[in-house]
Design an enzyme around this catalytic site. Structure first.
Site, PDB file in Angstrom:
ATOM      1  N   GLU A  42       2.719   1.910  -2.848  1.00 19.25           N
ATOM      2  CA  GLU A  42       1.798   2.021  -3.992  1.00 19.25           C
ATOM      3  C   GLU A  42       0.372   1.632  -3.581  1.00 19.25           C
ATOM      4  O   GLU A  42       0.156   0.709  -2.794  1.00 19.25           O
ATOM      5  CB  GLU A  42       2.273   1.099  -5.114  1.00 19.25           C
ATOM      6  CG  GLU A  42       1.396   1.122  -6.360  1.00 19.25           C
ATOM      7  CD  GLU A  42       1.814   0.099  -7.405  1.00 19.25           C
ATOM      8  OE1 GLU A  42       1.437   0.287  -8.584  1.00 19.25           O
ATOM      9  OE2 GLU A  42       2.500  -0.888  -7.068  1.00 19.25           O
ATOM     10  N   LYS A 111       1.940   6.635 -12.968  1.00 13.86           N
ATOM     11  CA  LYS A 111       2.686   5.466 -13.438  1.00 13.86           C
ATOM     12  C   LYS A 111       2.558   5.296 -14.944  1.00 13.86           C
ATOM     13  O   LYS A 111       1.458   5.188 -15.477  1.00 13.86           O
ATOM     14  CB  LYS A 111       2.168   4.235 -12.708  1.00 13.86           C
ATOM     15  CG  LYS A 111       2.859   2.927 -13.019  1.00 13.86           C
ATOM     16  CD  LYS A 111       2.202   1.837 -12.173  1.00 13.86           C
ATOM     17  CE  LYS A 111       2.793   0.467 -12.421  1.00 13.86           C
ATOM     18  NZ  LYS A 111       2.077  -0.565 -11.609  1.00 13.86           N
ATOM     19  N   CYS A 146       6.534   1.032  -8.944  1.00 14.35           N
ATOM     20  CA  CYS A 146       6.507  -0.422  -9.109  1.00 14.35           C
ATOM     21  C   CYS A 146       7.101  -0.893 -10.434  1.00 14.35           C
ATOM     22  O   CYS A 146       8.321  -0.862 -10.605  1.00 14.35           O
ATOM     23  CB  CYS A 146       5.068  -0.916  -8.926  1.00 14.35           C
ATOM     24  SG  CYS A 146       4.958  -2.677  -8.475  1.00 14.35           S
TER      25      CYS A 146
END
Length: 261
Positions: A42, A111, A146
């Protein structure tokens, strides 16, 4: 399918230097047993420099999209491009790009879940598109980023859509390391899919990153795991038939009763 994962120590706030690091890493990989697919972590161009992202983020995916596309073509490798800060119409998203061997963009995902404990909503805009599967060399896959790992609905949606492999690209901190490893194993077991992750190492602003990038099979067995604090390459091979075997042995998807959930 053979994978190589870059457990990377990102140079904070220096996209050009980080692109140089990735270029060199891929070049070194090409000198040995070449992988079919490489995986980056990431925010690998900038690290977690949230207050700088308006100035150093990509603009509509550039230059990262062109860089990764060229890399895929030059080295004949699929690329799961971690994620990068990506500015569109003044808003910064945390976006993952996936390329096939020919350099074609086959998937893009921003995300969805932003981390409130780290004030991400002050600096980033959450993605508005649902997770979707994509294919590399005939294998269905998906990617999450994440904090998304904490939301089992995403992994289940990918599994229901046929994903055999789920990538998790992250910048996960050391204080929550046990959550990082445990949740990955849980997602693999409950969805009977491979989980392949790339996490950062190093530190920024007194926050240490946990490393422990992983390859987990559909039974929940850990096939490879990185160290907690060392930049390194993890490699492993995945057999898509193993997903079918596990789903036949324990047929949870046939046993679901969704109208009672």
């Amino acid at each position: 399918m053979r994978f190589a994962i870059y457990q990377m120590e990102v140079v904070a706030g220096n996209p050009e230097k980080n692109r140089e690091k990735v270029q060199q890493w891929v070049e070194e990989l090409s000198q040995g047993e070449k992988p079919d697919t490489i995986v980056l972590p990431e925010l690998w161009t900038t690290s977690y420099t949230l207050d700088q992202l308006q100035d150093i983020a990509d603009n509509a995916g550039e230059p990262t999209r062109s860089f990764l596309s060229d890399l895929a073509k030059e080295y004949d490798v699929n690329i799961v491009g971690g994620s990068v800060a990506n500015k569109i119409d003044g808003k910064v998203y945390n976006t993952s790009f996936v390329f096939d061997r020919e350099g074609n963009l086959v998937h893009e995902y921003s995300k969805i879940h932003l981390v409130p404990m780290l004030n991400e909503p002050l600096y980033l805009t959450g993605g508005q598109e649902k997770v979707k599967t994509f294919e590399l060399e005939g294998v269905k896959m998906g990617v999450i980023i994440c904090y998304d790992l904490r939301f089992p609905e995403l992994a289940r949606q990918l599994a229901m859509d046929g994903a055999q492999v789920m990538f998790v690209v992250a910048e996960w901190p050391t204080p929550r390391r046990r959550h990082w490893t445990s949740l990955q194993v849980a997602r693999a077991i409950e969805n009977q899919m491979y989980v392949v992750s790339s996490n950062n190492v190093g530190s920024l602003n007194d926050v240490e990153y946990a490393g422990a990038s992983m390859i987990i099979d559909p039974w929940g067995d850990v096939l490879a795991q990185g160290s907690d604090d060392k930049e390194e390459t993890l490699t492993g091979s995945l057999n898509p038939d193993r997903v079918l075997e596990v789903r036949k042995e324990v047929p949870i998807f046939d046993s679901r009763v969704p109208h009672l959930y």
